[in-house]
Design a protein around this motif. Structure first.
Motif, PDB file in Angstrom:
ATOM      1  N   GLU A   1       0.857  -1.182   0.000  1.00 30.13           N
ATOM      2  CA  GLU A   1       0.000   0.000   0.000  1.00 30.13           C
ATOM      3  C   GLU A   1       0.896   1.236   0.000  1.00 30.13           C
TER       4      GLU A   1
ATOM      5  N   LYS B   1      -6.348   1.199  -0.325  1.00 32.17           N
ATOM      6  CA  LYS B   1      -6.745   0.044  -1.140  1.00 32.17           C
ATOM      7  C   LYS B   1      -5.997  -1.217  -0.725  1.00 32.17           C
ATOM      8  N   GLY B   2      -5.368  -1.167   0.436  1.00 30.57           N
ATOM      9  CA  GLY B   2      -4.649  -2.335   0.938  1.00 30.57           C
ATOM     10  C   GLY B   2      -4.539  -2.206   2.441  1.00 30.57           C
ATOM     11  N   ASP B   3      -3.597  -2.947   3.041  1.00 35.40           N
ATOM     12  CA  ASP B   3      -3.394  -2.803   4.478  1.00 35.40           C
ATOM     13  C   ASP B   3      -1.909  -2.929   4.778  1.00 35.40           C
TER      14      ASP B   3
ATOM     15  N   TYR C   1       0.556  -7.128   1.736  1.00 35.43           N
ATOM     16  CA  TYR C   1       0.075  -8.500   1.573  1.00 35.43           C
ATOM     17  C   TYR C   1       1.159  -9.280   0.847  1.00 35.43           C
TER      18      TYR C   1
END
Lengths: 356, 356
Positions: A118, A156-158, A161
């Protein structure tokens, strides 16, 4: 039909029924490893991609390429938090894929690494994760040979990943797999269960529980090799990740069309895990491990298998937890600590999201 | 040292300098395929995982397992929007990995599929993506043999991310790779460039440009097989995805220590792509394709290679675009339409995020 035949008929019809996802949208339960995950996998992925290699839905696919016997597997890792006591998403991503190869009877050799980062993720954290992957790969004797990096916009993510895929070579002459399990087999676990999942829950800091717990993340290839050498009658091994030991038992009971009868008291659980599970209202049997496996072995070799596992540092507290029977097929029965017997079904809902 | 030696010395010292990520946080440019991506990959991933199989940083790693010659690759797909004219994230994820295997000289055989789904994602969209993967896998003659699904909370993803890894078998007797490219080689592209990237940009609907464009997403394994059969002097093939043809040329120039001289006018570009690129202020040479490749081939076999590509449906508009020279090493020179020559460097920044 007599009543017993009616039950069997109902089970058989349920098994033949085409699974269907009833929800209109993806829920967290679809990622839990339980019933919703199973339905999603069977109704959408298996239905579209159906082929004899995918169909067994084992932890790794068994391939024959150019004369070589290979195992191929993949896992994405979305654990939150990224860093937790005993490990981080990096060693989890390496060990998870090493273990999927190992429990398929393969010697893990090569990994791929795909990152979805991200925007704004600290480079220092990425470096720490990659270092931890390097150390885990070295410990497991595998090489990361190819990779990919994508960046998505903030929100749009964390953070990070990670996907790993793995290739191993199958030296073991026999055929392993849930479908080969048969009545009379013994059911073993390699050590105390549930530490990883509870560690992650507590690491989120949302609960006011303190416990001296670390994740059990570890590579199982040494343990599986020792076990296979000592007990050629091993039928199937599965690492008990999402959905825990109970989910593995259900998957195997269903794939083999057998009953699995487990003695609840025989399942090793650390006191801290038991205590936290009680406070959280969850059953440790359903909690993810990342360095524990369930083994199905010819009953005559149960002692040899146990001895081999106990002789390995990662199996020192291995235990015999149950037996395979022929009836009722497809079900897991639990002899409880209170002396009763109950059905131990697949998990419904998702008490523990983003565990791995 | 004379001035020429000084230049060579400077280049050599720059090449030996350890790359370092100067930013403290991940930016979109780290995912662009350009200079920032290269630095991230070399400074963090290559540095940690360094081994002879990873080191060439080819599209797929060349492995020898149990006597078999294999290729292994992975890619994550985060394209936005998920559905676009000419394709969707599903066929992109299959074709992308098929192509990484194909340009490595391998026959693609098996794929893995890892999904990271956002809570709330419509099951109907997932089904559509999976159907499209099924059709693409069938068209490419590969089987999806293992997979994984994770679900993240709303706001921690963007609907659906897909990772695919792929295994292929290398039948080709020779050694392909950017490092084998040498002066005198011809440089070809398999068809008009940039359609995929521009299609995605327009599909986002943020620009007031209308064009009759579809993505060029396609599996290249048939084209690579035909090419290798006709021209054994092929040195290297690369599909021109993120960063486009210019990025591939730079990667090869650097890996081989050669100069690549390209005739801008010879590069085929569809009029719609050229027009939209001009309006967007970007150079089509840097725009992603998902079904085009750059080929380096022994100069004596350039005609045979071109003929073989033009005889395939996906190479009908293949073109000779340049030549490899020995000087200046590591650089790409562009003979422009205006009669000048300029250095065509790696992309800095990220004009086109989330293209694949």
């Amino acid at each position: 039909m007599n009543p017993e035949e009616q039950v069997l008929d109902r089970i058989e019809r349920a098994r033949r029924r085409r699974p269907k996802v009833r929800e209109e949208r993806v829920t967290l339960a679809h990622g839990s490893g339980g019933k919703a995950t199973q339905t999603l996998v069977e109704a959408i992925f298996l239905e579209a991609f159906r082929n004899p290699l995918l169909e067994p839905l084992e932890d790794a696919a068994a391939l024959s390429v150019d004369g070589a016997r290979l195992a191929l597997t993949t896992d994405s890792f979305v654990v939150s938090p990224l860093f937790f006591p005993g490990g981080d998403i990096g060693d989890l991503a390496v060990n998870g894929t090493v273990n999927d190869l190992a429990v398929s009877g393969a010697r893990p050799l090569y990994l791929t690494a795909g990152f979805i980062l991200e925007e704004g993720f600290p480079i220092a954290d990425l470096t720490r994760i990659v270092d931890s992957m390097r150390a885990a790969a070295q410990a497991a004797g595998v090489a990361v040979v190819t990779g990919d990096t994508k960046v998505v916009q903030r929100g749009k993510g964390d953070g990070c990943y990670v996907n790993t895929a793995g290739v191993g070579v199958v030296d073991h002459p026999g055929r392993l797999g849930a479908a080969t399990v048969r009545p009379g087999d013994a059911v073993l676990v390699s050590g105390p269960v549930g530490a990883h999942g509870i560690t992650i829950m507590l690491a989120r800091g949302e609960l006011d529980i303190e416990a001296d717990l670390v994740s059990d993340t570890a590579p199982l290839h040494g343990l599986t090799a020792a076990l296979l050498a000592a007990a050629p009658g091993v039928r199937a091994m599965r690492d008990a990740t999402r959905g825990g030991v109970a989910t593995v038992l259900n998957e195997v009971a269903r794939a083999a069309g057998v009953a699995v009868v487990v003695d609840e008291q025989a399942v090793p659980v650390e006191p801290e895990v038991r205590g936290a599970s009680e406070l959280l209202g969850i059953d440790p049997l359903y909690v993810a491990c990342e360095g524990r496996m369930v083994v199905f072995v010819d009953g005559a070799e149960a002692d040899a298998a146990l001895a081999a596992m106990r002789g390995h540092p990662l199996g020192g507290r291995a235990a015999l937890i149950g037996r395979v029977k022929d009836d009722p097929p497809g079900l897991v029965l639990l002899n409880t600590v209170f002396g009763g017997t109950r059905i131990c079904d697949l998990l419904v809902g998702d008490p523990l999201p983003r565990i791995c």
